[in-house]
Design a protein around this motif. Structure first.
Motif, PDB file in Angstrom:
ATOM      1  N   ASN A  28      -6.388   6.611  -9.149  1.00  0.00           N
ATOM      2  CA  ASN A  28      -6.827   5.229  -9.238  1.00  0.00           C
ATOM      3  C   ASN A  28      -6.787   4.546  -7.876  1.00  0.00           C
ATOM      4  N   GLU A  29      -7.493   3.430  -7.783  1.00  0.00           N
ATOM      5  CA  GLU A  29      -7.518   2.646  -6.546  1.00  0.00           C
ATOM      6  C   GLU A  29      -6.223   1.868  -6.350  1.00  0.00           C
ATOM      7  N   SER A  30      -5.557   1.506  -7.447  1.00  0.00           N
ATOM      8  CA  SER A  30      -4.345   0.697  -7.356  1.00  0.00           C
ATOM      9  C   SER A  30      -3.474   0.946  -8.572  1.00  0.00           C
ATOM     10  N   LEU A  31      -2.245   0.448  -8.524  1.00  0.00           N
ATOM     11  CA  LEU A  31      -1.356   0.500  -9.679  1.00  0.00           C
ATOM     12  C   LEU A  31      -0.706  -0.869  -9.865  1.00  0.00           C
TER      13      LEU A  31
ATOM     14  N   VAL B 190       0.857  -1.189   0.000  1.00  0.00           N
ATOM     15  CA  VAL B 190       0.000   0.000   0.000  1.00  0.00           C
ATOM     16  C   VAL B 190       0.889   1.234   0.000  1.00  0.00           C
ATOM     17  N   VAL B 191       0.585   2.198  -0.863  1.00  0.00           N
ATOM     18  CA  VAL B 191       1.339   3.453  -0.906  1.00  0.00           C
ATOM     19  C   VAL B 191       0.391   4.616  -0.662  1.00  0.00           C
ATOM     20  N   MET B 192       0.948   5.727  -0.211  1.00  0.00           N
ATOM     21  CA  MET B 192       0.176   6.949   0.001  1.00  0.00           C
ATOM     22  C   MET B 192       0.254   7.814  -1.255  1.00  0.00           C
ATOM     23  N   ALA B 193      -0.876   8.277  -1.713  1.00  0.00           N
ATOM     24  CA  ALA B 193      -0.914   9.127  -2.901  1.00  0.00           C
ATOM     25  C   ALA B 193      -0.022  10.344  -2.703  1.00  0.00           C
ATOM     26  N   GLY B 194       0.770  10.662  -3.729  1.00  0.00           N
ATOM     27  CA  GLY B 194       1.633  11.833  -3.714  1.00  0.00           C
ATOM     28  C   GLY B 194       2.970  11.639  -3.041  1.00  0.00           C
ATOM     29  N   VAL B 195       3.184  10.514  -2.384  1.00  0.00           N
ATOM     30  CA  VAL B 195       4.428  10.268  -1.653  1.00  0.00           C
ATOM     31  C   VAL B 195       5.322   9.333  -2.468  1.00  0.00           C
ATOM     32  N   PRO B 196       6.559   9.737  -2.823  1.00  0.00           N
ATOM     33  CA  PRO B 196       7.458   8.862  -3.587  1.00  0.00           C
ATOM     34  C   PRO B 196       7.758   7.582  -2.791  1.00  0.00           C
ATOM     35  N   THR B 197       7.664   6.446  -3.472  1.00  0.00           N
ATOM     36  CA  THR B 197       7.884   5.148  -2.835  1.00  0.00           C
ATOM     37  C   THR B 197       8.790   4.311  -3.719  1.00  0.00           C
TER      38      THR B 197
ATOM     39  N   VAL C  52      -0.340  -2.848  -6.276  1.00  0.00           N
ATOM     40  CA  VAL C  52      -0.154  -2.016  -5.090  1.00  0.00           C
ATOM     41  C   VAL C  52      -1.399  -1.139  -4.916  1.00  0.00           C
ATOM     42  N   LYS C  53      -1.988  -1.185  -3.734  1.00  0.00           N
ATOM     43  CA  LYS C  53      -3.142  -0.329  -3.440  1.00  0.00           C
ATOM     44  C   LYS C  53      -2.678   1.095  -3.142  1.00  0.00           C
ATOM     45  N   ILE C  54      -3.526   2.058  -3.493  1.00  0.00           N
ATOM     46  CA  ILE C  54      -3.205   3.478  -3.283  1.00  0.00           C
ATOM     47  C   ILE C  54      -4.150   4.048  -2.231  1.00  0.00           C
ATOM     48  N   ASN C  55      -3.575   4.549  -1.170  1.00  0.00           N
ATOM     49  CA  ASN C  55      -4.355   5.196  -0.114  1.00  0.00           C
ATOM     50  C   ASN C  55      -4.431   6.692  -0.419  1.00  0.00           C
ATOM     51  N   ASN C  56      -5.646   7.167  -0.671  1.00  0.00           N
ATOM     52  CA  ASN C  56      -5.833   8.576  -1.029  1.00  0.00           C
ATOM     53  C   ASN C  56      -6.915   9.187  -0.133  1.00  0.00           C
ATOM     54  N   PRO C  57      -6.544  10.064   0.788  1.00  0.00           N
ATOM     55  CA  PRO C  57      -7.542  10.678   1.677  1.00  0.00           C
ATOM     56  C   PRO C  57      -8.304  11.825   1.032  1.00  0.00           C
ATOM     57  N   VAL C  58      -7.923  12.233  -0.172  1.00  0.00           N
ATOM     58  CA  VAL C  58      -8.548  13.383  -0.830  1.00  0.00           C
ATOM     59  C   VAL C  58      -9.629  12.881  -1.782  1.00  0.00           C
TER      60      VAL C  58
ATOM     61  N   GLU D 155      14.450   1.888 -16.784  1.00  0.00           N
ATOM     62  CA  GLU D 155      15.568   0.952 -16.712  1.00  0.00           C
ATOM     63  C   GLU D 155      16.145   0.916 -15.292  1.00  0.00           C
ATOM     64  N   GLY D 156      16.700  -0.266 -14.917  1.00  0.00           N
ATOM     65  CA  GLY D 156      17.369  -0.393 -13.628  1.00  0.00           C
ATOM     66  C   GLY D 156      16.594  -1.251 -12.654  1.00  0.00           C
ATOM     67  N   GLY D 157      17.277  -1.685 -11.603  1.00  0.00           N
ATOM     68  CA  GLY D 157      16.660  -2.574 -10.635  1.00  0.00           C
ATOM     69  C   GLY D 157      15.803  -1.879  -9.601  1.00  0.00           C
ATOM     70  N   VAL D 158      15.852  -0.551  -9.556  1.00  0.00           N
ATOM     71  CA  VAL D 158      15.078   0.210  -8.568  1.00  0.00           C
ATOM     72  C   VAL D 158      14.181   1.199  -9.302  1.00  0.00           C
ATOM     73  N   MET D 159      12.925   1.269  -8.846  1.00  0.00           N
ATOM     74  CA  MET D 159      11.978   2.215  -9.448  1.00  0.00           C
ATOM     75  C   MET D 159      11.289   2.998  -8.336  1.00  0.00           C
ATOM     76  N   THR D 160      11.221   4.311  -8.484  1.00  0.00           N
ATOM     77  CA  THR D 160      10.511   5.164  -7.544  1.00  0.00           C
ATOM     78  C   THR D 160       9.178   5.569  -8.157  1.00  0.00           C
ATOM     79  N   VAL D 161       8.094   5.286  -7.446  1.00  0.00           N
ATOM     80  CA  VAL D 161       6.734   5.535  -7.940  1.00  0.00           C
ATOM     81  C   VAL D 161       6.086   6.605  -7.081  1.00  0.00           C
ATOM     82  N   THR D 162       5.460   7.576  -7.735  1.00  0.00           N
ATOM     83  CA  THR D 162       4.656   8.577  -7.038  1.00  0.00           C
ATOM     84  C   THR D 162       3.256   8.516  -7.617  1.00  0.00           C
TER      85      THR D 162
END
Length: 388
Positions: free
Chosen positions: A87-90, A44-51, A111-117, A75-82
């Motif tokens: 949407n409800e999930s990605l 689960v990730v928080m909307a707007g927060v880089p993960t 991954v579920k997206i937690n969005n309080p807005v 490309e690469g073994g690491v990906m940062t998602v914001t």
């Protein structure tokens, strides 16, 4: 001679070792993989927060990686998602590729997206043309910057469409058909930007009703229809909030077919019509009472064994009758023994009408056989012996 055999054995062993030896990498290690690829990161990730998410696997030499998220390749073994929050999930997809063999392994993670807005109507009243209407951006506040979007584009305001002081509320003095659309609010708090879950403003209506009887007869199939009357897209579904009172039931999105079993029970049906983007729902309920039927004294209620016999003989009865029976549900029966056991069975054969047949089956030498069928019977007709 022994020396020649010894040399020959060594020669064969050398050839075999060359043929069956594993390929090796530049470092001399056996080439393996990729095996057991996985994506490491929160569910689960928080909307707007880089993960950050990491792709790993068993691979020699070290694999190279690429990601795919919503059509975007990284490309690469690491990906940062914001996640924006729309949407409800990605869906994350990572592919590991062995550079020596070009073999690959792809793994995915939802991954579920937690969005309080969220955008919500200010009241429970449905929007109507010519009436005022207000929406709120829940999760915004005076210390954040809030802007409104309609169908993904910045909203233009005028004297009829106004925003509150901190843009947390959007009000229409008098709704017009052209005001319809998908509304979102974008909230910016420092480096964090979140787009709300949206609201579909539609002047359409949602209504629903249940068609079917209020009282039903035990052992007889009855049909209930969920009839939606929607001027905007809607879907329907059934709920049984008070459980199910028994019998045989089958259902689709709109229709329930029910054969109640126990007289005296009350069954509650609820049909729902909804449009999720518009946050609109209508419900209809119906309470149905199952009443008992009084059978003539020469009848016995059909047992599971009688039902199995009827199921086996249905096709023979249809052939003799020259018609297909919509249902074939035994209600009651009598029996007698004339050398072999003979069964006379009242069977309900039409879902929407009181259409019955009387079925004659027998068991000469213990083997079940079809004898005859009488058409045009009613529920109250007595079951009397008849000829083959």
């Amino acid at each position: 001679m022994a020396d020649h055999m010894k040399l020959y054995t060594i020669f064969i062993f050398t050839i075999t070792a060359c043929v069956f030896s594993l390929p090796v990498s530049a470092s001399g290690d056996p080439i393996r993989g990729p095996f057991f690829s996985s994506i490491n990161g929160p569910g689960v990730v928080m909307a707007g927060v880089p993960t950050e998410f990491t792709c790993s696997d068993k691979c020699t030499p070290k694999c190279v990686y690429h990601w795919n998220e919503s059509g975007k390749r990284v490309e690469g073994g690491v990906m940062t998602v914001t996640a924006s929050g729309r949407n409800e999930s990605l869906q994350l997809e990572c592919t590991a590729v062995n550079p020596d063999t070009n073999k690959s392994w792809t793994t995915t993670k939802t991954v579920k997206i937690n969005n309080p807005v969220r955008v919500k109507p200010a009241t429970s009243s449905d929007p109507q043309e010519g009436q005022s209407f207000t929406m709120t951006c829940q999760g915004s506040g005076p210390i954040v910057a809030t802007t409104w979007l309609k169908d993904g584009q910045p909203l233009d305001t005028d004297a009829r469409i106004q925003l509150s002081e901190n843009n947390g509320m959007l009000s229409f003095r008098s709704l017009l058909p052209s005001d319809g659309g998908y509304f979102e609010c974008k909230v910016v708090d420092g480096a964090i930007t979140v787009i709300s879950r949206g609201y579909l403003l539609s002047l359409g209506t949602i209504a629903v009703s249940i068609l079917g009887p209020d009282t039903v007869k035990a052992g007889v199939e009855h049909i209930f229809t969920c009839q939606a009357n929607c001027t905007l897209p809607c879907s329907t579904f059934w709920t049984f909030n008070q459980g199910f009172s028994g019998g045989s039931i089958s259902s689709t999105r709109d229709v329930i077919r029910w054969i109640p079993a126990t007289p005296g029970r009350v069954q509650s049906f609820q049909c729902n019509a909804q449009n999720l983007p518009a946050q609109r729902m209508a419900q209809a309920s119906k309470r149905v009472t199952v009443y008992a039927t009084i059978a003539p004294t020469n009848r016995k209620g059909a047992t599971p064994a009688i039902k199995r016999m009827c199921d086996r003989m249905k096709s023979f009865a249809e052939t003799r009758a020259g018609r297909t029976f919509e249902i074939f549900y035994p209600i009651s029966y009598t029996s007698e023994k004339r050398g072999s056991m003979i069964y006379y069975i009242k069977v309900h054969v039409a879902a929407k009408s009181e259409d019955y047949v009387h079925l004659r089956l027998s068991k000469p030498s213990g083997k079940l056989q079809f004898d005859n069928v009488l058409l045009g019977q009613t529920f109250d007709d007595p079951i009397t012996p008849f000829k083959k």
